[in-house]
Design a protein around this motif. Structure first.
Motif, PDB file in Angstrom:
ATOM      1  N   UNK A  52       0.833  -1.202   0.000  1.00 31.71           N
ATOM      2  CA  UNK A  52       0.000   0.000   0.000  1.00 31.71           C
ATOM      3  C   UNK A  52       0.869   1.255   0.000  1.00 31.71           C
ATOM      4  N   UNK A  53       2.184   1.066   0.000  1.00 24.69           N
ATOM      5  CA  UNK A  53       3.126   2.177  -0.021  1.00 24.69           C
ATOM      6  C   UNK A  53       3.375   2.593  -1.470  1.00 24.69           C
ATOM      7  N   UNK A  54       3.387   3.889  -1.726  1.00 25.48           N
ATOM      8  CA  UNK A  54       3.571   4.374  -3.094  1.00 25.48           C
ATOM      9  C   UNK A  54       4.916   3.980  -3.671  1.00 25.48           C
ATOM     10  N   UNK A  55       5.931   3.803  -2.788  1.00 30.48           N
ATOM     11  CA  UNK A  55       7.275   3.477  -3.278  1.00 30.48           C
ATOM     12  C   UNK A  55       7.428   1.979  -3.568  1.00 30.48           C
ATOM     13  N   UNK A  56       6.856   1.133  -2.728  1.00 32.83           N
ATOM     14  CA  UNK A  56       7.158  -0.295  -2.744  1.00 32.83           C
ATOM     15  C   UNK A  56       6.225  -1.100  -3.646  1.00 32.83           C
ATOM     16  N   UNK A  57       6.725  -2.269  -4.065  1.00 32.05           N
ATOM     17  CA  UNK A  57       5.911  -3.252  -4.790  1.00 32.05           C
ATOM     18  C   UNK A  57       5.272  -4.244  -3.824  1.00 32.05           C
ATOM     19  N   UNK A  96       9.925 -15.011  -4.214  1.00 29.83           N
ATOM     20  CA  UNK A  96       8.608 -15.461  -3.766  1.00 29.83           C
ATOM     21  C   UNK A  96       7.503 -14.559  -4.309  1.00 29.83           C
ATOM     22  N   UNK A  97       7.765 -13.252  -4.352  1.00 31.23           N
ATOM     23  CA  UNK A  97       6.773 -12.321  -4.876  1.00 31.23           C
ATOM     24  C   UNK A  97       6.492 -12.596  -6.349  1.00 31.23           C
ATOM     25  N   UNK A  98       7.530 -12.959  -7.095  1.00 35.17           N
ATOM     26  CA  UNK A  98       7.339 -13.318  -8.503  1.00 35.17           C
ATOM     27  C   UNK A  98       6.591 -14.643  -8.609  1.00 35.17           C
ATOM     28  N   UNK A  99       6.972 -15.618  -7.787  1.00 37.10           N
ATOM     29  CA  UNK A  99       6.284 -16.918  -7.778  1.00 37.10           C
ATOM     30  C   UNK A  99       4.795 -16.748  -7.480  1.00 37.10           C
ATOM     31  N   UNK A 100       4.455 -15.831  -6.571  1.00 42.75           N
ATOM     32  CA  UNK A 100       3.070 -15.626  -6.149  1.00 42.75           C
ATOM     33  C   UNK A 100       2.275 -14.726  -7.094  1.00 42.75           C
ATOM     34  N   UNK A 101       2.945 -14.156  -8.090  1.00 40.74           N
ATOM     35  CA  UNK A 101       2.260 -13.271  -9.015  1.00 40.74           C
ATOM     36  C   UNK A 101       2.078 -11.856  -8.507  1.00 40.74           C
ATOM     37  N   UNK A 102       2.771 -11.509  -7.417  1.00 38.43           N
ATOM     38  CA  UNK A 102       2.685 -10.151  -6.883  1.00 38.43           C
ATOM     39  C   UNK A 102       3.527  -9.169  -7.690  1.00 38.43           C
ATOM     40  N   UNK A 103       4.559  -9.697  -8.359  1.00 32.79           N
ATOM     41  CA  UNK A 103       5.450  -8.882  -9.186  1.00 32.79           C
ATOM     42  C   UNK A 103       5.676  -9.609 -10.500  1.00 32.79           C
ATOM     43  N   UNK A 141      17.357 -12.241 -10.585  1.00 33.38           N
ATOM     44  CA  UNK A 141      17.712 -12.679 -11.943  1.00 33.38           C
ATOM     45  C   UNK A 141      16.499 -13.286 -12.648  1.00 33.38           C
ATOM     46  N   UNK A 142      16.113 -12.676 -13.781  1.00 27.73           N
ATOM     47  CA  UNK A 142      14.964 -13.150 -14.563  1.00 27.73           C
ATOM     48  C   UNK A 142      15.328 -13.158 -16.051  1.00 27.73           C
ATOM     49  N   UNK A 143      16.297 -13.976 -16.461  1.00 26.19           N
ATOM     50  CA  UNK A 143      16.720 -13.982 -17.863  1.00 26.19           C
ATOM     51  C   UNK A 143      15.571 -14.325 -18.795  1.00 26.19           C
ATOM     52  N   UNK A 144      15.454 -13.527 -19.859  1.00 30.67           N
ATOM     53  CA  UNK A 144      14.359 -13.698 -20.828  1.00 30.67           C
ATOM     54  C   UNK A 144      12.990 -13.626 -20.152  1.00 30.67           C
ATOM     55  N   UNK A 145      12.923 -12.893 -19.042  1.00 27.43           N
ATOM     56  CA  UNK A 145      11.649 -12.702 -18.363  1.00 27.43           C
ATOM     57  C   UNK A 145      11.180 -13.886 -17.542  1.00 27.43           C
ATOM     58  N   UNK A 146      12.095 -14.815 -17.218  1.00 24.16           N
ATOM     59  CA  UNK A 146      11.725 -16.004 -16.436  1.00 24.16           C
ATOM     60  C   UNK A 146      12.607 -16.087 -15.191  1.00 24.16           C
ATOM     61  N   UNK A 147      11.982 -16.268 -14.038  1.00 19.80           N
ATOM     62  CA  UNK A 147      12.719 -16.385 -12.783  1.00 19.80           C
ATOM     63  C   UNK A 147      13.642 -17.596 -12.808  1.00 19.80           C
ATOM     64  N   UNK A 148      14.890 -17.403 -12.352  1.00 22.63           N
ATOM     65  CA  UNK A 148      15.814 -18.521 -12.250  1.00 22.63           C
ATOM     66  C   UNK A 148      16.454 -18.543 -10.869  1.00 22.63           C
ATOM     67  N   UNK A 149      16.736 -19.744 -10.391  1.00 21.79           N
ATOM     68  CA  UNK A 149      17.460 -19.910  -9.134  1.00 21.79           C
ATOM     69  C   UNK A 149      18.884 -20.389  -9.393  1.00 21.79           C
ATOM     70  N   UNK A 150      19.206 -20.732 -10.640  1.00 18.18           N
ATOM     71  CA  UNK A 150      20.526 -21.257 -10.979  1.00 18.18           C
ATOM     72  C   UNK A 150      21.504 -20.112 -11.224  1.00 18.18           C
TER      73      UNK A 150
END
Length: 361
Positions: free
Chosen positions: A69-74, A105-112, A137-146
């Motif tokens: 709910x903060x204007x700065x944060x996602x 986690x935010x990307x996994x949950x669809x929050x970002x 790291x999100x190469x080609x728009x996909x989250x990676x853990x490697x």
């Protein structure tokens, strides 16, 4: 149904791990929330045998995320420290290692949504108000853990997550030096009480007859040391304006000593009733700030770097952690920001179950 299923992601964040929930999937009121987390983690048993905790403080941590709910944060990141055995939940502190997993986690949950090869996730730490940018790291728009990044205390390598902390001075007490002093004497021990990302009572290892090179296991076996530390911590908490901290994990406690393996300074960090097996991210910022501040208990333990920003290498039981500190020493010490490199990995996802008698969902 005799049990309530709650969706969760299970991640290692830095050198900690635990469940990451969407805040909306949990009870709103704190009392019920605490009971749900106690049941989910299995607090009340040294092995957390009836929950998904790991039997030590670094594996009984919880992250709860929501669109900010903060204007700065996602993302809003609400943290809870669940005790291993005492069936207690502390909502006061935050955790920088668990924060390492908030971006993924935010990307996994669809929050970002991922943005290009790297995604900056702006995080507001609800517990302290700190603002943190996590570069994921999100190469080609996909989250990676490697990836090739390695951190002490975690085997192997993973994708790097760069954390930049802002607004962390006085995050819990409202002051860089909550007692107003660079040093205080409590029970015959000189301490520096400092609040940067985490309020910590900091002493010299030598004043306890220690070298500062002890292992976590050796320190945990030293009951006399912990008894002395706890008495000092409780008195320091009162002087820092934190009230009765007997059942709170804050302020933390730490000891400093000269570096022994080429770092800037050696540190041992306590959680506070056991020794951290490596080093807390929030704690590292406070200890690095203490090391750079003239007049603190760190005086004489290191050669302070002149560079700005300064790369402070803290030696801990599992290796080292580097903190890039941007600061101004024109008038004492003024912290601008602190940056660290961490990694994270998703371990599981699904639903964790708690008895419906605690919460029906």
């Amino acid at each position: 149904m005799t049990q309530t299923g709650i969706p969760f992601h299970f991640l290692r964040g830095g050198t900690s791990r635990g469940p990451y929930f969407r805040r909306e999937d949990l009870p709103e009121d704190r009392e019920t929330l605490a009971e749900v987390l106690i049941a989910a983690l299995g607090s009340g048993h040294p092995l957390n045998i009836d929950g998904i905790g790991g039997g030590v403080a670094v594996t009984t941590k919880v992250a709860m995320l929501s669109a900010s709910q903060d204007d700065w944060a996602d993302v809003d990141y609400f943290f809870a420290q669940v005790s291993v055995e005492d069936r207690l939940v502390d909502f006061k502190p935050t955790c920088g290692n668990i924060l390492s997993g908030v971006g993924p986690a935010a990307i996994e949950m669809g929050l970002v949504a991922p943005q290009g090869d790297e995604t900056d996730v702006k995080i507001r730490a609800v517990n302290t108000g700190a603002r943190v940018v996590a570069r994921v790291q999100t190469p080609d728009g996909a989250l990676t853990y490697a990836g090739d990044a390695a951190i002490a205390g975690v085997p192997g390598t993973a994708a790097p997550i760069a954390l930049n902390f802002m607004g962390v001075v006085g995050s819990s007490t409202g002051a860089f030096l909550p007692t107003g002093n660079l040093r205080d004497e409590i029970n015959g021990i000189e301490v520096t009480c400092m609040d940067v990302a985490m309020p910590i009572v900091i002493a010299r290892a030598a004043d306890f007859g220690l070298t500062g090179q002890e292992s976590a296991a050796d320190l945990d076996a030293n009951a006399d040391f912990f008894a002395r530390v706890e008495a000092i911590r409780i008195e320091a908490g009162a002087r820092m304006g934190m009230g009765d901290v007997t059942k709170s994990v804050t302020p933390k406690f730490a000891i400093l000593a000269p570096a022994g393996q080429g770092g800037t300074i050696a540190a041992r960090y306590f959680m506070p009733w056991t020794t951290h097996p490596s080093m807390a991210v929030t704690g590292s910022q406070c200890l690095a700030s203490c090391a750079l501040t003239p007049g603190t208990v760190a005086d004489g333990l290191l050669q302070r770097p002149d560079a700005q920003p300064a790369n402070v290498v803290l030696e801990h039981p599992s290796g080292t952690i580097e903190v890039l500190v941007d600061y101004d020493r024109t008038d004492g010490f003024e912290l601008k920001s602190a940056g660290l490199l961490r990694t994270a990995r998703k371990l599981a996802e699904g639903r964790v179950f708690v008895p419906s008698g605690i919460w029906k969902g």
